[in-house]
Design an enzyme around this catalytic site. Structure first.
Site, PDB file in Angstrom:
ATOM      1  N   ARG A   1      -2.155   9.512  11.568  1.00 22.59           N
ATOM      2  CA  ARG A   1      -3.009   8.340  11.647  1.00 22.59           C
ATOM      3  C   ARG A   1      -4.278   8.680  12.406  1.00 22.59           C
ATOM      4  O   ARG A   1      -4.224   9.361  13.429  1.00 22.59           O
ATOM      5  CB  ARG A   1      -2.226   7.267  12.384  1.00 22.59           C
ATOM      6  CG  ARG A   1      -2.845   5.906  12.329  1.00 22.59           C
ATOM      7  CD  ARG A   1      -1.797   4.923  12.798  1.00 22.59           C
ATOM      8  NE  ARG A   1      -2.298   3.580  12.813  1.00 22.59           N
ATOM      9  CZ  ARG A   1      -1.500   2.523  12.887  1.00 22.59           C
ATOM     10  NH1 ARG A   1      -0.198   2.679  12.951  1.00 22.59           N
ATOM     11  NH2 ARG A   1      -2.005   1.315  12.897  1.00 22.59           N
TER      12      ARG A   1
ATOM     13  N   LYS B   1       2.447   4.574   1.316  1.00 24.43           N
ATOM     14  CA  LYS B   1       2.663   5.060   2.674  1.00 24.43           C
ATOM     15  C   LYS B   1       2.420   6.563   2.665  1.00 24.43           C
ATOM     16  O   LYS B   1       3.251   7.338   2.187  1.00 24.43           O
ATOM     17  CB  LYS B   1       4.077   4.740   3.156  1.00 24.43           C
ATOM     18  CG  LYS B   1       4.279   5.153   4.585  1.00 24.43           C
ATOM     19  CD  LYS B   1       5.581   4.697   5.141  1.00 24.43           C
ATOM     20  CE  LYS B   1       5.667   4.998   6.616  1.00 24.43           C
ATOM     21  NZ  LYS B   1       5.282   6.363   6.954  1.00 24.43           N
TER      22      LYS B   1
ATOM     23  N   GLU C   1       0.839  -1.208   0.000  1.00 24.39           N
ATOM     24  CA  GLU C   1       0.000   0.000   0.000  1.00 24.39           C
ATOM     25  C   GLU C   1       0.868   1.251   0.000  1.00 24.39           C
ATOM     26  O   GLU C   1       1.984   1.210   0.516  1.00 24.39           O
ATOM     27  CB  GLU C   1      -0.876   0.019   1.269  1.00 24.39           C
ATOM     28  CG  GLU C   1      -1.793  -1.161   1.382  1.00 24.39           C
ATOM     29  CD  GLU C   1      -2.497  -1.215   2.742  1.00 24.39           C
ATOM     30  OE1 GLU C   1      -2.464  -0.211   3.485  1.00 24.39           O
ATOM     31  OE2 GLU C   1      -3.055  -2.272   3.042  1.00 24.39           O
TER      32      GLU C   1
ATOM     33  N   GLU D   1      -4.931   7.010   7.207  1.00 22.07           N
ATOM     34  CA  GLU D   1      -3.993   8.119   7.354  1.00 22.07           C
ATOM     35  C   GLU D   1      -4.634   9.356   6.733  1.00 22.07           C
ATOM     36  O   GLU D   1      -5.093   9.300   5.578  1.00 22.07           O
ATOM     37  CB  GLU D   1      -2.675   7.755   6.636  1.00 22.07           C
ATOM     38  CG  GLU D   1      -1.555   8.739   6.821  1.00 22.07           C
ATOM     39  CD  GLU D   1      -0.702   8.491   8.082  1.00 22.07           C
ATOM     40  OE1 GLU D   1      -1.055   7.625   8.916  1.00 22.07           O
ATOM     41  OE2 GLU D   1       0.326   9.183   8.211  1.00 22.07           O
TER      42      GLU D   1
END
Ligand code: ATP
Length: 587
Positions: free
Chosen positions: A251, A246, A244, A296
């Site tokens: 978060r 980043k 995935e 995120e």
């Protein structure tokens, strides 16, 4: 028999007087064993220096001047005298210890707790006056020792040197079964509430802890990633995996309970009010009425499809002017995990199952705030590298590769998730998060700010200690150094804090409170630092360390890089420099 405040204060004093971990666990274990069913959770919170678990925003809201007034009223000592003593001693608890009588009215812990709670809960106009009056009334009934710790709790400065890991050990010890430690920790990881774990243990024993599961409204301690440096290494380690992007933002754990949405930061702080667009998007986009999601949040310009750099995104973490910031820095939340949905806990399910459920739950339509994080499932190193390069070209930090059959490992850093960051080959593959434990005055240029370098430490979770790893003298602007001195002076303490282990003696010691990211060139062995010493005389140290960014508000001291990770980075770096260079990512 009900636990008295005097017994609690005596235990706190014993904790304060020792630095030996085993002794701390024993003292705390005896204290917890003597608390009954009604007391146990509250005693745990008081040991943490608070009244409720950290994710519940309950503050005393009393400045030192108002607390001084309460102490003056309670003791009859003139306010100026109280303030002068506070100036001299730097801690109102110690002042209370000097001014209050040796024996108090013999209050029970529950009574003191309830009265403190009432003080914290007072709000509205005139609240300050009411708080002062009630605090004075309480202090009037306390002994010197009881008052000392009570005022430290009100001031948010209990500083017993007891971390959560030590409390978990003590709880297991209090039940006379060290085997309970793992079950207690599991409960703590799923509910982030040590008081609750203690209460469950007391009321329902091991079975209660075993049955405990996640529920919306209680933050789950986040799963964390290990690091490696190439797709080949990742694939060797975890095989075919889900890769995935980043994202470099912050978060968020999203909890939905019907019409209520709560958002928690990485350090489990309730930040629900700070991101209205996320809270509003949840009922619109989420099929499940009750759910826990993770993602995120990144600043994102919809017109150009551009991600905003972390420094810009992080300006959204504020408590005021939220509407204006929402306009200038719109957010997208890239959702990457599902932990719970409508009665079903997904934590134990393999990632592939969680991902499928997430895709079913989330209506991620174009232009919406909640987006599903893209995911590539591959076993092919070339395809992996290509994806990594695409992400870096889009301005992202790199990728996170996730093991397909792995559960969600709450509160643990494991190779179920592996981060791979774009990095400069001359530097360490990643920054190290250091806890600041003191500073040195420095010479020359910098001396005029009264601060020359920072003493940084990493965390040793097995020993619940902070071990030093670097003396950091660069990376901040002049203004940054001034602000850093201010921040550290506010948490300065006269002696080395109980949980800090250091060979170097800084000019000013600080309570381990603030975490900063530090970039370094290398990790070397060094007798100057205690990180990873493990009985030998040489620890590990960062070479050419420099601060990156500013204090990381989203990290608690225990969230700093661990000693284990420093050893991993040391091995990674050695391994990396003895191999031919892999191709540089296209940037
Ligand atoms: P950590 O959170 O691991 O202590 P950190 O906060 O210093 O470390 P990094 O080491 O850069 O951050 O990377 C981990 C963080 O990356 C996660 O905590 C999360 O906030 C963020 N992240 C971004 N994208 C993803 C993703 N797709 N999956 C998991 N985490 C992600």
């Amino acid at each position: 028999m009900a636990l008295t405040m005097a017994a609690l204060a005596a235990a706190f004093q014993a904790l304060e007087q020792t630095r030996r971990r085993g002794e701390m666990v024993a003292v705390l274990g005896r204290l917890l064993a003597s608390a009954d069913m009604q007391e146990i959770a509250r005693v745990v919170y008081l040991c943490q220096g608070r009244l409720r678990p950290p994710f519940e925003p309950l503050e005393f809201g009393l400045q030192a001047t108002l607390m001084s007034r309460a102490l003056a009223e309670a003791t009859g000592c003139p306010l100026e005298e109280v303030q002068a003593r506070y100036q001299r001693l730097g801690d109102l608890g110690t002042v209370a210890g000097e001014l209050l009588p040796p024996v108090g009215a013999g209050l029970r812990v529950l009574e003191v707790y309830d009265r403190l709670y009432a003080i914290a809960a007072l709000s509205g106009s005139g609240a300050q006056g009411g708080k002062v009056a009630r605090l004075a009334e309480l202090l009037r009934q306390l002994s010197a020792l009881e008052g000392r710790y009570t005022l430290r709790i009100v001031q948010g400065q209990l500083r017993l040197g007891v971390g959560d890991a030590t409390i978990l050990d003590a709880l297991a010890a209090s039940a006379g079964d060290p085997g309970l430690r793992a079950l207690l920790e599991r409960c703590y990881n799923l509910g982030s509430d040590l008081g609750l774990a203690a209460q469950l243990l007391r009321e329902q024993g091991a079975e209660g802890l075993r049955r405990f599961s996640v529920c919306p409204g209680r933050p789950v301690r986040p799963a964390l990633a290990q690091r490696l440096t190439s797709p080949e290494e990742v694939l060797r380690r975890i095989g075919r995996c889900q890769v995935e992007p980043k994202y470099d933002g912050f978060r968020l754990q999203v909890h939905r309970l019907g019409d209520t949405v709560r958002l928690f930061s990485r350090s489990l702080e309730d930040v629900s009010g700070q991101f209205p667009e996320v809270a509003q998007a949840v009922p619109r986009q989420l099929q499940a009425r009750e759910a826990i999601l993770e993602g995120e949040a990144v600043g994102y310009l919809p017109e150009t499809g551009e991600f905003l750099p972390f420094q810009v995104t992080s300006q959204r973490r504020r408590k005021h002017n939220i509407a204006a910031m929402q306009e200038t820095i719109p957010l997208r939340l890239f959702v990457f995990d599902l932990l719970y949905a409508d009665g079903e806990a997904y934590l134990e399910c393999p990632l592939s199952v969680r991902r499928e459920a997430l895709e079913r739950c989330l209506r991620a339509t174009e232009g919406e705030t909640l987006c599903l994080s893209p995911a590539l499932v591959t076993a092919d190193a070339a395809r992996f590298q290509e994806f990594f390069d695409e992400m870096v070209a889009e301005g992202l930090e790199g990728v996170v590769a996730k093991r397909l059959d792995s559960p969600y490992t709450a509160g643990a850093r494991s190779y179920n998730w592996i981060k791979l960051k774009r990095g400069y080959r001359a530097e360490l593959a990643d920054t190290v998060d250091c806890v600041l434990v003191g500073y040195l005055l420095g010479r020359g240029q910098r001396a005029r700010f009264g601060i020359g370098s920072l003493l940084g430490a990493v965390y040793n979770p097995e020993r619940d200690r902070f071990e030093t790893v670097a003396k950091i003298g660069s990376g901040l602007s002049d203004e940054g150094w001034r602000r850093m001195k201010e921040a550290l002076d506010a948490v300065a303490v006269p002696h080395r804090p109980a949980r800090v282990e250091s060979v170097l003696v800084p000019d000013v010691w600080c309570e381990p409170r603030y975490v900063v990211a530090v970039q370094a060139d290398e990790i070397t062995r060094s007798p100057q630092h205690t990180a990873g010493r493990d009985g030998s005389a040489t620890g590990y140290a960062l070479r050419f360390p420099r601060v990156v960014g500013w204090i990381r508000e989203d990290k608690r001291p225990e969230d700093a890089t661990t000693v284990g990770e420093i050893l991993d980075l040391f091995r990674l770096r050695r391994h990396e420099t003895t191999r031919p260079e892999p191709p540089l990512p296209v940037e």
